[in-house]
Design a protein around this motif. Sequence first.
Motif, PDB file in Angstrom:
ATOM      1  N   LEU B  83     -21.922  79.457 -16.864  1.00  0.00           N
ATOM      2  CA  LEU B  83     -21.670  80.662 -17.658  1.00  0.00           C
ATOM      3  C   LEU B  83     -22.880  81.044 -18.507  1.00  0.00           C
ATOM      4  O   LEU B  83     -23.176  82.226 -18.682  1.00  0.00           O
ATOM      5  N   SER B  84     -23.577  80.022 -19.032  1.00  0.00           N
ATOM      6  CA  SER B  84     -24.738  80.311 -19.872  1.00  0.00           C
ATOM      7  C   SER B  84     -25.772  81.114 -19.092  1.00  0.00           C
ATOM      8  O   SER B  84     -26.390  82.045 -19.623  1.00  0.00           O
ATOM      9  N   VAL B  85     -25.947  80.754 -17.831  1.00  0.00           N
ATOM     10  CA  VAL B  85     -26.916  81.485 -17.023  1.00  0.00           C
ATOM     11  C   VAL B  85     -26.369  82.850 -16.627  1.00  0.00           C
ATOM     12  O   VAL B  85     -27.026  83.883 -16.793  1.00  0.00           O
ATOM     13  N   GLN B  86     -25.109  82.850 -16.171  1.00  0.00           N
ATOM     14  CA  GLN B  86     -24.488  84.076 -15.644  1.00  0.00           C
ATOM     15  C   GLN B  86     -24.305  85.135 -16.728  1.00  0.00           C
ATOM     16  O   GLN B  86     -24.722  86.268 -16.578  1.00  0.00           O
ATOM     17  N   LYS B  87     -23.698  84.762 -17.852  1.00  0.00           N
ATOM     18  CA  LYS B  87     -23.306  85.737 -18.867  1.00  0.00           C
ATOM     19  C   LYS B  87     -24.375  85.928 -19.936  1.00  0.00           C
ATOM     20  O   LYS B  87     -24.544  87.004 -20.477  1.00  0.00           O
ATOM     21  N   LEU B  88     -25.068  84.827 -20.287  1.00  0.00           N
ATOM     22  CA  LEU B  88     -26.001  84.928 -21.415  1.00  0.00           C
ATOM     23  C   LEU B  88     -27.463  84.963 -20.978  1.00  0.00           C
ATOM     24  O   LEU B  88     -28.356  85.069 -21.803  1.00  0.00           O
ATOM     25  N   GLN B  89     -27.687  84.872 -19.658  1.00  0.00           N
ATOM     26  CA  GLN B  89     -29.047  84.884 -19.105  1.00  0.00           C
ATOM     27  C   GLN B  89     -29.970  83.869 -19.782  1.00  0.00           C
ATOM     28  O   GLN B  89     -31.137  84.136 -20.070  1.00  0.00           O
ATOM     29  N   VAL B  90     -29.433  82.687 -20.066  1.00  0.00           N
ATOM     30  CA  VAL B  90     -30.234  81.618 -20.658  1.00  0.00           C
ATOM     31  C   VAL B  90     -31.068  80.991 -19.547  1.00  0.00           C
ATOM     32  O   VAL B  90     -30.609  80.915 -18.410  1.00  0.00           O
ATOM     33  N   PRO B  91     -32.291  80.520 -19.844  1.00  0.00           N
ATOM     34  CA  PRO B  91     -33.060  79.810 -18.814  1.00  0.00           C
ATOM     35  C   PRO B  91     -32.284  78.573 -18.324  1.00  0.00           C
ATOM     36  O   PRO B  91     -31.564  77.951 -19.101  1.00  0.00           O
ATOM     37  N   THR B  92     -32.471  78.249 -17.048  1.00  0.00           N
ATOM     38  CA  THR B  92     -31.664  77.201 -16.429  1.00  0.00           C
ATOM     39  C   THR B  92     -31.752  75.866 -17.170  1.00  0.00           C
ATOM     40  O   THR B  92     -30.738  75.220 -17.405  1.00  0.00           O
ATOM     41  N   MET B 139     -12.593  79.795 -21.057  1.00  0.00           N
ATOM     42  CA  MET B 139     -13.930  80.390 -20.965  1.00  0.00           C
ATOM     43  C   MET B 139     -14.136  81.083 -19.621  1.00  0.00           C
ATOM     44  O   MET B 139     -14.737  82.152 -19.554  1.00  0.00           O
ATOM     45  N   THR B 140     -13.647  80.459 -18.558  1.00  0.00           N
ATOM     46  CA  THR B 140     -13.907  81.021 -17.221  1.00  0.00           C
ATOM     47  C   THR B 140     -12.794  81.968 -16.786  1.00  0.00           C
ATOM     48  O   THR B 140     -12.919  82.625 -15.758  1.00  0.00           O
ATOM     49  N   LYS B 141     -11.702  82.022 -17.542  1.00  0.00           N
ATOM     50  CA  LYS B 141     -10.503  82.759 -17.145  1.00  0.00           C
ATOM     51  C   LYS B 141     -10.058  82.325 -15.757  1.00  0.00           C
ATOM     52  O   LYS B 141      -9.649  83.134 -14.920  1.00  0.00           O
ATOM     53  N   SER B 142     -10.221  81.066 -15.468  1.00  0.00           N
ATOM     54  CA  SER B 142      -9.837  80.453 -14.188  1.00  0.00           C
ATOM     55  C   SER B 142     -10.620  80.983 -12.994  1.00  0.00           C
ATOM     56  O   SER B 142     -10.271  80.707 -11.856  1.00  0.00           O
ATOM     57  N   GLU B 143     -11.660  81.771 -13.278  1.00  0.00           N
ATOM     58  CA  GLU B 143     -12.440  82.261 -12.150  1.00  0.00           C
ATOM     59  C   GLU B 143     -13.525  81.245 -11.788  1.00  0.00           C
ATOM     60  O   GLU B 143     -13.982  80.487 -12.635  1.00  0.00           O
ATOM     61  N   SER B 144     -13.958  81.290 -10.532  1.00  0.00           N
ATOM     62  CA  SER B 144     -15.036  80.400 -10.122  1.00  0.00           C
ATOM     63  C   SER B 144     -16.345  80.844 -10.766  1.00  0.00           C
ATOM     64  O   SER B 144     -16.572  82.029 -10.955  1.00  0.00           O
ATOM     65  N   VAL B 145     -17.168  79.850 -11.096  1.00  0.00           N
ATOM     66  CA  VAL B 145     -18.470  80.161 -11.689  1.00  0.00           C
ATOM     67  C   VAL B 145     -19.550  79.711 -10.714  1.00  0.00           C
ATOM     68  O   VAL B 145     -19.524  78.583 -10.229  1.00  0.00           O
ATOM     69  N   LYS B 146     -20.471  80.653 -10.424  1.00  0.00           N
ATOM     70  CA  LYS B 146     -21.571  80.275  -9.521  1.00  0.00           C
ATOM     71  C   LYS B 146     -22.724  79.731 -10.329  1.00  0.00           C
ATOM     72  O   LYS B 146     -22.980  80.181 -11.439  1.00  0.00           O
ATOM     73  N   LEU B 147     -23.404  78.752  -9.769  1.00  0.00           N
ATOM     74  CA  LEU B 147     -24.562  78.217 -10.468  1.00  0.00           C
ATOM     75  C   LEU B 147     -25.835  78.823  -9.905  1.00  0.00           C
ATOM     76  O   LEU B 147     -25.882  79.188  -8.726  1.00  0.00           O
ATOM     77  N   PRO B 148     -26.876  78.936 -10.752  1.00  0.00           N
ATOM     78  CA  PRO B 148     -28.114  79.548 -10.279  1.00  0.00           C
ATOM     79  C   PRO B 148     -28.759  78.719  -9.163  1.00  0.00           C
ATOM     80  O   PRO B 148     -28.517  77.518  -9.073  1.00  0.00           O
ATOM     81  N   ILE B 226     -22.742  68.133 -13.373  1.00  0.00           N
ATOM     82  CA  ILE B 226     -23.808  69.050 -12.955  1.00  0.00           C
ATOM     83  C   ILE B 226     -24.392  68.627 -11.603  1.00  0.00           C
ATOM     84  O   ILE B 226     -24.637  69.456 -10.728  1.00  0.00           O
ATOM     85  N   ILE B 227     -24.562  67.308 -11.409  1.00  0.00           N
ATOM     86  CA  ILE B 227     -25.075  66.821 -10.116  1.00  0.00           C
ATOM     87  C   ILE B 227     -24.106  67.180  -8.987  1.00  0.00           C
ATOM     88  O   ILE B 227     -24.504  67.602  -7.903  1.00  0.00           O
ATOM     89  N   SER B 228     -22.822  67.010  -9.258  1.00  0.00           N
ATOM     90  CA  SER B 228     -21.813  67.284  -8.233  1.00  0.00           C
ATOM     91  C   SER B 228     -21.814  68.757  -7.878  1.00  0.00           C
ATOM     92  O   SER B 228     -21.794  69.149  -6.709  1.00  0.00           O
ATOM     93  N   VAL B 229     -21.876  69.606  -8.912  1.00  0.00           N
ATOM     94  CA  VAL B 229     -21.830  71.048  -8.702  1.00  0.00           C
ATOM     95  C   VAL B 229     -23.103  71.538  -8.007  1.00  0.00           C
ATOM     96  O   VAL B 229     -23.084  72.494  -7.229  1.00  0.00           O
ATOM     97  N   ALA B 230     -24.201  70.823  -8.259  1.00  0.00           N
ATOM     98  CA  ALA B 230     -25.449  71.198  -7.591  1.00  0.00           C
ATOM     99  C   ALA B 230     -25.303  71.078  -6.082  1.00  0.00           C
ATOM    100  O   ALA B 230     -25.956  71.794  -5.318  1.00  0.00           O
ATOM    101  N   GLN B 231     -24.425  70.174  -5.646  1.00  0.00           N
ATOM    102  CA  GLN B 231     -24.216  70.017  -4.202  1.00  0.00           C
ATOM    103  C   GLN B 231     -23.196  71.002  -3.660  1.00  0.00           C
ATOM    104  O   GLN B 231     -23.324  71.486  -2.542  1.00  0.00           O
ATOM    105  N   ILE B 232     -22.170  71.284  -4.473  1.00  0.00           N
ATOM    106  CA  ILE B 232     -21.124  72.210  -3.999  1.00  0.00           C
ATOM    107  C   ILE B 232     -21.564  73.665  -4.190  1.00  0.00           C
ATOM    108  O   ILE B 232     -21.245  74.535  -3.384  1.00  0.00           O
ATOM    109  N   GLY B 233     -22.262  73.933  -5.298  1.00  0.00           N
ATOM    110  CA  GLY B 233     -22.757  75.276  -5.555  1.00  0.00           C
ATOM    111  C   GLY B 233     -21.828  76.127  -6.392  1.00  0.00           C
ATOM    112  O   GLY B 233     -22.233  77.158  -6.915  1.00  0.00           O
ATOM    113  N   ILE B 234     -20.580  75.728  -6.529  1.00  0.00           N
ATOM    114  CA  ILE B 234     -19.637  76.582  -7.244  1.00  0.00           C
ATOM    115  C   ILE B 234     -18.651  75.727  -8.048  1.00  0.00           C
ATOM    116  O   ILE B 234     -18.284  74.631  -7.616  1.00  0.00           O
ATOM    117  N   VAL B 235     -18.293  76.242  -9.252  1.00  0.00           N
ATOM    118  CA  VAL B 235     -17.317  75.523 -10.069  1.00  0.00           C
ATOM    119  C   VAL B 235     -15.997  76.270  -9.987  1.00  0.00           C
ATOM    120  O   VAL B 235     -15.869  77.351 -10.544  1.00  0.00           O
TER     121      VAL B 235
END
Lengths: 511, 331
Positions: B83-92, B139-148, B226-235
């Motif tokens: 979410l930090s990357v998606q919504k707040l455009q924070v550096p990864t 925070m996510t409203k149960s929606e999936s969050v994509k990682l950069p 974070i390691i796990s999600v890095a492999q799946i790509g989506i939360v």
Amino acid sequence: MSEYVLELRHIAKSFFGIPALKDVTWGLKKGELLSLIGENGAGKSTMMNIVGGILPADSGELYINGELYRPTQPSDAKKAGIAFIHQELNLFTNLSINDNVFIDSFPRIGVLPLIKKTEMSRRVKKALEAVDLHVSPDTIVEKLSPGERQLVEIAKALSSDPQILIFDEPTTSLTNKETEKLFGIIDKLREEGKSIIYISHILADVERLSDQIIVLRDGCITDEDKKENYTIDRMIQSMIGREISQLYPTKTNKPSKETALSVKGLSQSGIVHNINMDIHKGEVVGMFGLMGSGRSELARIIYGLDPYEAGEIIINGEKVEKHNPQKAIEHKIAFVTENRREEGLLMEFSILDNLSLVSVPSSAKGKLKIVNDECVKNKAEDIVNKLKVKCPPIENNPAKSMSGGNQQKVVIGKWLLTDPEVFIVDEPTRGIDVGAKYEVYNIINQLATDKKAVWVISSELEELMGICDKILVMGNGEIHGELAREEFDKENILKAAFNQTVEDKTEKGGR
Amino acid sequence: MIGNKSIKMVILRNIPIILFIAIFLIFGIFSPKFISVDSFKNILVSSSYVGIIAIGIMFVLLTGGIDLSIGSVMYLSAAVTGLSVQKLQVPTVLAIIIGLGIATLVGVINAFLIVILDILPFITTLGMMVFVKAVGLLMTKSESVKLPKVITSMGSQSVLGIPMPIIIFAIIILFGVLFLGKTKLGRQIYAVGNDVEEARKAGIHTKKVLFTCYVMSALFAGIGGIISVAQIGIVNAAFGKGEEFNAIAAAVLGGVSLAGGVGKVFPGVVLGAVMIQMIQAGLVFMQTDLYKQPLISAGIIFLAVFLDSIRSKYIAKAEKRNIRNENKGLQ
């Protein structure tokens, strides 16, 4: 410079208004071994806790080498050069000797947060040599025998190079041989100029070791003198404040011909071998053996806690099949275990809960088996009165609030409530004082007089000779000899216990 | 007879490794493709996150405590990072730090409740499991969050032919081994697990030790997430669910005692983690029904843990007797 290394002046301490120490003054000289004796509750532990910084004194001062010493926490005592060797071993059994010795002060590799193992091993090795224990510093404590653990405890104390060592009942878990070794080490430490405080209930040991003896009673010093001027009788008299005419009650029981417990050819590989024994109604049978001789293990098997491969257990003429503790209780066997702190009592639970633990099922009435609290409580209070247990109200006070002797009475009392026929008592007087011992002997005598069969296991030969009708000698998992009261002889019994290689001879010699 | 006995002991002592090989071979028989360097590499990669959270929870288990909130922490820290990357455009990099910071915060709250307020670990972390998950879903409203991409590509990147997740796993293993074996605090964790009261008497700051363990557990859960999600790509909303079971099972399979005071990172917990992942990968290889997979893997894990508990009891019994025999020899 003061002549004393450690000096207490006018120390007083009370708990909830009840005085535990009243204006106590004494001093320990350099290179001296001072013994503190007294009944449980006389104030010895309170005094040592004050010295060790675990409890604050209400009034009075402490001095070390003439300088005022005000400990507020255990580490202050350590800094002042005082080391404690406690009665209950304070070792972490899952860790190595190295880890145990340095647990609060690991040496580091320079500024790195990593432990400097080489230095640790070097220092521990030196300390282990000083106590004559030849094992690797990496040994996990779990693998050591109680005696070796006690030596590790001393090595740990020595590693901080203390000037004062305090031993609190160090021999309770040791075999005779290990005790001798410990005394050798204590002698050596004294020669090196260490000052030692020794606390014990075993007066013969106190006589063997001390330079100076202080007797405490009800928070006061009642006697203080050089060892040479003491006799054991004088020690006892000062401890209990009256003359004790005899150490053991006059026997009033008359063994009958009827067998209460009979064991035939009982074997379990690695534990016991071909055990044959009979205990008659109204008889007190003693079992003498060194630690590790298999005596407690045998009791556990007969009580149904451990399995057996061959042989028979016959209780009141009935052979027991598929033995377990529930059956043992049904057959009216009671087992007062060796270690009351760990096995015999639930220390945090109330005295009432402890007393009623085994007998609750019999107080459950009606189809739903609802426990009648009132009935349980009345029965428990009867027992407390009968055994003269000195304790606070039994409902709201935990077992740990009582002194050792009274705890032991509660353990016995808990079994009395089930009205058993056979009593197995393992080390009934370990760690309790002379007065309480006499009362325990009295209870045993009374039980036998009431036609109960009593089996006393002990490593104190004198007490067995004082209270038993018959003594069985155990060693290496076998019964090596059986002596009737007329044949009691210290030398013969000890011989039978030690001679394991010449089994045949001792067997014949014993009978 | 002595020879027989010692062979028995060798087998008993090495049950985790034997179990490991047995499971590997059984899956290999059913699907030969399973036994290959590639599939093994895949298992290692996918077991890295279980291994990391298992090492984390091991700290808590060593003290005799428990942390049931780690699955939820995995979800929250991964979601916050995304979410930090998606919504707040924070550096990864900053987003990852925020994600791990949130995980650490949960650990601090756990530690505060357990160590300072003296609430039982079981109920505290059970409550946190629900609470943390709820915060994440809010925070996510149960929606999936994509990682950069930067993060997801890390999942497949490799250095010198070694996949990134394995490298991170190796660093964590090294850290765990050094921390628990070679630092003062690490050794004190074992002492606290053996007996808290005695540890306090021995001059150990037991509160500091316990605090550290709960914070570590949560932080490692965050890293694992974070390691796990890095492999799946989506939360997605189910991410992290049930992972506390995998972590505890891996630790127990690796020889960690739930009573505290006993257990090693390597080979113990690492082997346990790989074993659990191997079971799951093996079932995929065998093309087992998707709905039956968790059923079977849970069954196998139960069986393995059960075997392990029999083993410990047997060893304890056998050693007790050995000590007796030794004593006999001395007398």
